[in-house]
Structure formats: C-alpha cells, structure tokens
Write a protein that holds these residues in place. Structure first.
Motif, short mmCIF file in Angstrom:
data_model
loop_
_atom_site.label_atom_id
_atom_site.label_comp_id
_atom_site.label_asym_id
_atom_site.label_seq_id
_atom_site.Cartn_x
_atom_site.Cartn_y
_atom_site.Cartn_z
N GLY A 172 0.72 -1.36 0.06
CA GLY A 172 0.10 0.07 -0.10
C GLY A 172 0.86 1.19 -0.02
N ALA A 173 2.09 1.18 -0.27
CA ALA A 173 2.90 2.31 -0.16
C ALA A 173 2.80 3.23 -1.41
N ASP A 174 2.87 4.53 -0.90
CA ASP A 174 2.74 5.56 -1.96
C ASP A 174 4.14 5.96 -2.57
N LEU A 175 4.14 5.40 -3.91
CA LEU A 175 5.30 5.38 -4.66
C LEU A 175 5.41 6.09 -5.76
N LEU A 185 13.78 -5.06 -5.77
CA LEU A 185 12.51 -5.25 -5.38
C LEU A 185 12.08 -6.81 -5.69
N CYS A 186 13.14 -7.72 -5.78
CA CYS A 186 12.76 -9.07 -5.88
C CYS A 186 12.17 -9.61 -4.58
N LYS A 187 11.07 -10.25 -4.77
CA LYS A 187 10.16 -10.59 -3.86
C LYS A 187 9.64 -9.84 -2.65
N ALA A 188 9.57 -8.30 -3.36
CA ALA A 188 8.95 -7.46 -2.26
C ALA A 188 7.67 -7.39 -2.20
N ASN A 189 6.97 -7.06 -1.07
CA ASN A 189 5.64 -6.88 -0.99
C ASN A 189 4.85 -5.40 -1.52
N LEU A 190 4.38 -5.43 -2.64
CA LEU A 190 3.99 -4.42 -3.18
C LEU A 190 2.47 -4.22 -3.50
N ARG A 191 1.78 -5.04 -2.71
CA ARG A 191 0.30 -5.46 -2.79
C ARG A 191 -0.30 -3.95 -2.77
N GLN A 207 9.35 -12.18 -8.62
CA GLN A 207 8.47 -12.83 -7.89
C GLN A 207 7.92 -11.75 -6.70
N ALA A 208 8.00 -10.43 -7.10
CA ALA A 208 7.20 -9.69 -6.28
C ALA A 208 5.75 -9.56 -6.17
N ASP A 209 5.09 -9.48 -5.19
CA ASP A 209 3.81 -9.55 -4.94
C ASP A 209 3.23 -8.21 -5.67
N LEU A 210 2.51 -8.32 -6.90
CA LEU A 210 1.96 -7.02 -7.30
C LEU A 210 0.36 -7.11 -7.28
N ILE A 211 0.03 -7.76 -6.64
CA ILE A 211 -1.67 -7.94 -6.49
C ILE A 211 -2.25 -6.57 -6.23
N GLY A 212 -3.17 -5.83 -7.07
CA GLY A 212 -3.70 -4.66 -6.96
C GLY A 212 -2.81 -3.43 -6.88
N ALA A 213 -1.49 -3.72 -7.09
CA ALA A 213 -0.66 -2.28 -7.44
C ALA A 213 -0.86 -1.51 -8.62
N ASP A 214 -0.82 -0.39 -8.36
CA ASP A 214 -1.27 0.68 -9.49
C ASP A 214 -0.10 0.87 -10.39
#
Length: 262
Positions: A172-175, A185-191, A207-214
C-alpha cells in the motif's frame, strides 16, 4: 478447473460488451463521453473496434488498458444472442461482476500453480466458479468473495517470497513517481502500492507480489517481472515497457509498448 488461458479476453467470441456496457468520460484516457449502455461509435456491426490498431493515437488509451479476464465472451456464450437482437441490460450489468470473479479465479489458479495449499485453493476455485454461474450475477457480493480468498493468496505470497527485509515490505505504499531505477525489489511486497509514473527501469521485480498495485504509466523498460505474483494483463497494459522488459509467461507483451531498448 480453469486454467489461465480460459481467463484471457477473446474479443472474437464477444458481442463487444465492454464497448457498450461501460461508461467513460472525455479525458486523457478517452476522447469522448459515453454513457453506460450506449454503443461506442467505433464499434462496427460485427462487434469489432474499427480503430483497434490506432486506439492510443485516437485518444482511447483507456481501452488499451482494460481487460475483462474472459468475462465478455462467457456472458456472450451464455446469452447466445447479442444485445442487438434482445435487450442487453442483463448482459451489461453482469459484465463488471463476472469480470471481478474471473479476476479472483486468475489469482487462485496462479496460486495453485505453486503446489501449496492445494486442497484449500481447489475448494476456493470451485466455490468462485459456482458463484460465477449464479443466474443473477448482480446479487453476488463480490467484496465477500474477495475477503474469503484473500488469506489464501496472502499465504501463497508469503510462502513464495519467504522472509524479506523490512525495506521490501511496501504494501500500500505511496510510490507515485518514485525513482526506483535498477532497484532490488525481488520478492518485495508491493500489494496495493501506488506506483503511478514510477521509474522502474531495470528494476528487479522477480517474484514481487503485485496484486492490486497501480502501475499506470510506470516505466518498466528493462525491468524483470519474471514470476511476479498476481500480476494481470491490465496492470501490464497500463505500464510503459519495451522489448527488454521481462514478463511472466502467462501474460502477453502489450502491442502498444515501444520496441526501443532502454
């Protein structure tokens, strides 16, 4: 049991539902205003877009980002005849609901490919498939269906990514507009992270988690998205990449991406 090929849009088997059912407003994404239920003026009698190859230059960038996860052709198959031969309100109302259910099936089917929590995931897939066959899809509580499978998807993500340093926990980070060129960002949580316009050139997103990432207008030229978790075609379409961007095997390189190297 679906496979992810079944959850790809196939416009050749659809009555152009997204071109009619959805509303859009004149903006950077759409050149005109269009009300829900009103056929787009670019839709021909055979349910094909007459400017499909030039949508972006014509001001319809939003159309190139949209993906129905195969809901359009499934609703068309069930209806049998098009909205031109019968009232289409039921088809139009069903489209966004079935699209979301098919999106859940996309995530669950991908999770099952990791060979963990197989019984739970198989049961969840069967449940969503059953719900997707509901006669009146407008009665489906999609939020409840999402909540019911969310923990399974989280568990799969944790298993695949393993324990990561705190700096890679960016849920949920504001990036927005972030300078992440070449970032690890390998295997980062970017949900659910906001990566709008972020510079991700050459970044390692394996393998970064990108579910719902904008990912709207995120620059992923040269980035490595191999094995990225829960990435969808719509997210990929919204980003800016090129032939050097490495993408998951289940997805297709967007035709509007530039062919120039980074």
């Amino acid at each position: 049991m679906p496979n992810r090929t079944d959850l790809r849009a196939d416009c050749s088997r659809c009555f152009g539902l997204c071109c009619v059912a959805l509303a859009f407003s004149k903006s950077a994404d759409f050149a005109i205003d269009k009300s829900a239920g009103e056929p787009c003026p670019n839709l021909d009698d055979g349910f094909r877009c007459t400017i499909h190859s030039t949508l972006r230059p014509a001001g319809f960038q939003g159309c190139t980002v949209y993906d129905c996860f195969g809901a359009g052709q499934e609703i068309s198959r069930r209806a049998g005849t098009s909205w031109r031969e019968q009232p289409g309100q039921e088809m139009f109302a069903a489209l966004p609901i079935l699209r979301q259910l098919h999106e859940l099936l996309w995530y669950l089917t991908e999770a099952l490919e990791h060979k963990a929590f197989e019984d739970e995931l198989t049961a969840a897939i069967a449940r969503v498939e059953e719900v997707s066959r509901t006669a009146d899809l407008t009665a489906v509580d999609v939020m409840a269906e999402r909540a019911a499978v969310n923990e399974l998807l989280l568990q799969t993500s944790r298993l695949v990514r393993g324990k990561q340093p705190k700096k890679k926990e960016r849920r949920g980070a504001d990036l927005i507009g972030a300078r992440l060129r070449g970032a690890d960002l390998c295997k980062a949580n970017l949900r659910g992270a906001y990566l709008i316009g972020a510079d991700l050139r050459g970044a390692d997103l394996r393998q970064a988690d990108l579910i719902g990432a904008d990912l709207r207008d995120a620059d992923v030229r040269g980035a490595d998205l191999t094995g990225a978790l829960f990435l969808t075609q719509s997210q990929l379409n919204a980003a800016r990449g090129d032939r050097t961007t490495k993408i998951p095997q289940a997805l297709t390189r967007p035709t509007h991406w530039t062919t120039l190297t980074t």
